[in-house]
Design a protein around this motif. Structure first.
Motif, PDB file in Angstrom:
ATOM      1  N   GLU A  46      36.347  11.719  34.543  1.00  0.00           N
ATOM      2  CA  GLU A  46      36.851  10.413  34.130  1.00  0.00           C
ATOM      3  C   GLU A  46      35.983   9.316  34.737  1.00  0.00           C
ATOM      4  O   GLU A  46      35.573   9.404  35.901  1.00  0.00           O
ATOM      5  N   ALA A  47      35.675   8.299  33.946  1.00  0.00           N
ATOM      6  CA  ALA A  47      34.696   7.295  34.361  1.00  0.00           C
ATOM      7  C   ALA A  47      35.102   6.565  35.641  1.00  0.00           C
ATOM      8  O   ALA A  47      36.255   6.149  35.803  1.00  0.00           O
ATOM      9  N   ASP A  48      34.134   6.436  36.552  1.00  0.00           N
ATOM     10  CA  ASP A  48      34.295   5.544  37.695  1.00  0.00           C
ATOM     11  C   ASP A  48      34.227   4.103  37.184  1.00  0.00           C
ATOM     12  O   ASP A  48      33.955   3.862  36.006  1.00  0.00           O
ATOM     13  N   LYS A  84      37.693  -8.835  51.097  1.00  0.00           N
ATOM     14  CA  LYS A  84      37.476  -7.955  52.248  1.00  0.00           C
ATOM     15  C   LYS A  84      38.789  -7.353  52.754  1.00  0.00           C
ATOM     16  O   LYS A  84      38.819  -6.194  53.192  1.00  0.00           O
ATOM     17  N   ALA A  85      39.861  -8.113  52.690  1.00  0.00           N
ATOM     18  CA  ALA A  85      41.148  -7.577  53.151  1.00  0.00           C
ATOM     19  C   ALA A  85      41.554  -6.364  52.326  1.00  0.00           C
ATOM     20  O   ALA A  85      42.013  -5.344  52.867  1.00  0.00           O
ATOM     21  N   THR A  86      41.369  -6.442  51.004  1.00  0.00           N
ATOM     22  CA  THR A  86      41.689  -5.298  50.139  1.00  0.00           C
ATOM     23  C   THR A  86      40.766  -4.133  50.435  1.00  0.00           C
ATOM     24  O   THR A  86      41.189  -2.967  50.433  1.00  0.00           O
ATOM     25  N   LEU A  87      39.486  -4.441  50.681  1.00  0.00           N
ATOM     26  CA  LEU A  87      38.530  -3.393  51.033  1.00  0.00           C
ATOM     27  C   LEU A  87      38.988  -2.640  52.271  1.00  0.00           C
ATOM     28  O   LEU A  87      38.996  -1.399  52.297  1.00  0.00           O
ATOM     29  N   MET A  88      39.386  -3.359  53.310  1.00  0.00           N
ATOM     30  CA  MET A  88      39.770  -2.714  54.562  1.00  0.00           C
ATOM     31  C   MET A  88      41.095  -1.973  54.412  1.00  0.00           C
ATOM     32  O   MET A  88      41.295  -0.921  55.027  1.00  0.00           O
ATOM     33  N   THR A  89      42.003  -2.487  53.586  1.00  0.00           N
ATOM     34  CA  THR A  89      43.243  -1.765  53.327  1.00  0.00           C
ATOM     35  C   THR A  89      42.959  -0.449  52.622  1.00  0.00           C
ATOM     36  O   THR A  89      43.519   0.605  52.974  1.00  0.00           O
ATOM     37  N   SER A  90      42.071  -0.495  51.627  1.00  0.00           N
ATOM     38  CA  SER A  90      41.684   0.726  50.915  1.00  0.00           C
ATOM     39  C   SER A  90      40.961   1.688  51.841  1.00  0.00           C
ATOM     40  O   SER A  90      41.165   2.907  51.774  1.00  0.00           O
ATOM     41  N   ALA A  91      40.123   1.150  52.717  1.00  0.00           N
ATOM     42  CA  ALA A  91      39.417   2.001  53.676  1.00  0.00           C
ATOM     43  C   ALA A  91      40.416   2.694  54.600  1.00  0.00           C
ATOM     44  O   ALA A  91      40.278   3.887  54.918  1.00  0.00           O
ATOM     45  N   GLY A  92      41.436   1.963  55.030  1.00  0.00           N
ATOM     46  CA  GLY A  92      42.451   2.555  55.891  1.00  0.00           C
ATOM     47  C   GLY A  92      43.250   3.636  55.200  1.00  0.00           C
ATOM     48  O   GLY A  92      43.762   4.556  55.850  1.00  0.00           O
ATOM     49  N   VAL A 152      33.953   2.647  42.578  1.00  0.00           N
ATOM     50  CA  VAL A 152      35.082   3.460  43.023  1.00  0.00           C
ATOM     51  C   VAL A 152      35.443   4.493  41.968  1.00  0.00           C
ATOM     52  O   VAL A 152      35.096   4.362  40.789  1.00  0.00           O
ATOM     53  N   LEU A 153      36.158   5.533  42.400  1.00  0.00           N
ATOM     54  CA  LEU A 153      36.639   6.558  41.483  1.00  0.00           C
ATOM     55  C   LEU A 153      37.763   6.019  40.607  1.00  0.00           C
ATOM     56  O   LEU A 153      38.450   5.062  40.965  1.00  0.00           O
ATOM     57  N   ALA A 154      37.978   6.684  39.482  1.00  0.00           N
ATOM     58  CA  ALA A 154      39.059   6.290  38.578  1.00  0.00           C
ATOM     59  C   ALA A 154      40.414   6.349  39.268  1.00  0.00           C
ATOM     60  O   ALA A 154      41.331   5.603  38.921  1.00  0.00           O
ATOM     61  N   SER A 155      40.536   7.218  40.268  1.00  0.00           N
ATOM     62  CA  SER A 155      41.810   7.414  40.962  1.00  0.00           C
ATOM     63  C   SER A 155      41.989   6.492  42.168  1.00  0.00           C
ATOM     64  O   SER A 155      42.930   6.670  42.948  1.00  0.00           O
ATOM     65  N   SER A 156      41.129   5.502  42.338  1.00  0.00           N
ATOM     66  CA  SER A 156      41.137   4.700  43.562  1.00  0.00           C
ATOM     67  C   SER A 156      42.339   3.768  43.677  1.00  0.00           C
ATOM     68  O   SER A 156      42.640   3.274  44.768  1.00  0.00           O
ATOM     69  N   PRO A 185      43.500  -2.983  38.740  1.00  0.00           N
ATOM     70  CA  PRO A 185      43.606  -4.426  38.441  1.00  0.00           C
ATOM     71  C   PRO A 185      42.337  -5.204  38.766  1.00  0.00           C
ATOM     72  O   PRO A 185      42.157  -6.319  38.268  1.00  0.00           O
ATOM     73  N   ASN A 186      41.485  -4.634  39.591  1.00  0.00           N
ATOM     74  CA  ASN A 186      40.244  -5.306  40.000  1.00  0.00           C
ATOM     75  C   ASN A 186      39.019  -4.786  39.248  1.00  0.00           C
ATOM     76  O   ASN A 186      37.891  -5.141  39.581  1.00  0.00           O
ATOM     77  N   ARG A 187      39.249  -3.952  38.231  1.00  0.00           N
ATOM     78  CA  ARG A 187      38.155  -3.339  37.480  1.00  0.00           C
ATOM     79  C   ARG A 187      37.332  -4.406  36.741  1.00  0.00           C
ATOM     80  O   ARG A 187      37.873  -5.276  36.071  1.00  0.00           O
ATOM     81  N   GLN A 188      36.002  -4.274  36.862  1.00  0.00           N
ATOM     82  CA  GLN A 188      35.082  -5.149  36.129  1.00  0.00           C
ATOM     83  C   GLN A 188      34.473  -4.429  34.926  1.00  0.00           C
ATOM     84  O   GLN A 188      34.442  -4.959  33.831  1.00  0.00           O
ATOM     85  N   PHE A 189      33.972  -3.224  35.158  1.00  0.00           N
ATOM     86  CA  PHE A 189      33.422  -2.423  34.065  1.00  0.00           C
ATOM     87  C   PHE A 189      33.348  -0.965  34.488  1.00  0.00           C
ATOM     88  O   PHE A 189      33.257  -0.647  35.676  1.00  0.00           O
ATOM     89  N   ASP A 190      33.430  -0.083  33.496  1.00  0.00           N
ATOM     90  CA  ASP A 190      33.314   1.351  33.758  1.00  0.00           C
ATOM     91  C   ASP A 190      31.866   1.710  34.056  1.00  0.00           C
ATOM     92  O   ASP A 190      30.933   1.068  33.552  1.00  0.00           O
TER      93      ASP A 190
END
Length: 265
Positions: free
Chosen positions: A138-140, A147-155, A225-229, A233-238
């Motif tokens: 499935e397409a990434d 940055k806050a969302t990035l660090m939350t996802s990293a956590g 990011v992977l499709a399952s990330s 809602p933040n998707r720009q393009f596949d």
């Protein structure tokens, strides 16, 4: 028609004018530019493998792979990335794309190349899947986040790359080459590689999720990011990823998909 498969940079240079013309006609009157030299000639990881098809003096088909070794810990794969696939409009729908790719894979297999991977566009994805038997999950996608969302996802483990194969930018030879791609000003600081893109940052590579906290605070962040990330809602393009095993099995799930392994960013 005549098909040639080249395995030396010096040989390839002799065909550059013909490749330039086909590229110009295939991609909206764009020139090859310095990126071609960077990927094909300046690449320190080995020789490219390029299959060309001539109709008389006119180049009508081009399929190429260039070395991009992925590693995980002490294991390093002799992997190549597929790029710059082109068939002249006059020669499409006759199986030339498949013929050139298979000729390339035959030489690559004999040269002990483990697998080929890449990011085929929407027009070529069906051909890679049906005619070349590429594994295409499935397409990434590229997401734009703060940055806050990035660090939350990293956590939450989204950017944990432990045990996965990737391009090792901490290797001086690989890092110097990858971050010399023309057309961008790359930064490699505190275990993170990125570049500025308009008012945002393209996140290329990181050595650990913790190192992401050193990114600048003043810009949004574009990240592959992977499709399952969970960042839909933040998707720009596949950005479709896939590959084919040659001497080794290709398993997309074992590869950390990051912008560093693409020739686009």
């Amino acid at each position: 028609m005549k098909i040639l498969t080249l395995t030396k940079k010096q040989e390839l240079q002799q065909h550059r004018p013909a490749i330039e013309t086909l590229f110009y006609n295939s991609f909206g009157h764009r020139e090859l530019g310095d990126v071609w030299d960077w990927a094909y000639l300046d690449n320190p990881n080995g020789e490219p493998i390029v299959s060309l098809c001539y109709q008389g003096d006119e180049l009508v088909g081009h399929y190429a792979i260039v070395p991009m070794p992925l590693s995980s810990g002490t294991q390093r794969m002799n992997s190549y990335i597929s790029m710059t696939t082109m068939v002249a409009e006059s020669h499409r729908k006759f199986g030339l794309f498949t013929q050139l790719a298979l000729a390339t894979y035959e030489v690559a297999t004999a040269g002990n190349i483990d697998f080929v991977f890449g990011f085929p566009n929407s027009q070529s994805t069906p051909g890679f899947r049906r005619r070349l038997n590429w594994v295409l999950p499935e397409a990434d996608y590229v997401a734009t986040i703060d940055k806050a969302t990035l660090m939350t996802s990293a956590g939450a483990g989204t950017f944990n790359k432990a045990g996965l194969f990737g391009l090792d930018l901490s290797d001086p030879i690989i890092g110097r080459w990858r971050l010399s791609r023309p057309g961008a000003d790359y930064r490699f600081e505190h275990g993170v590689a990125y570049k500025r893109h308009q008012n945002a940052i393209d996140l290329l590579w990181w050595d650990s999720p913790e190192s992401l906290d050193t990114l600048p605070e003043d810009a949004s962040i574009n990240v592959l990011v992977l499709a399952s990330s969970g960042l839909t809602p933040n998707r720009q393009f596949d950005y479709q990823f896939g590959g084919i095993g040659l001497r080794s099995t290709f398993d997309a799930a074992t590869i950390n998909r990051e912008m560093a392994i693409s020739d686009l960013f």
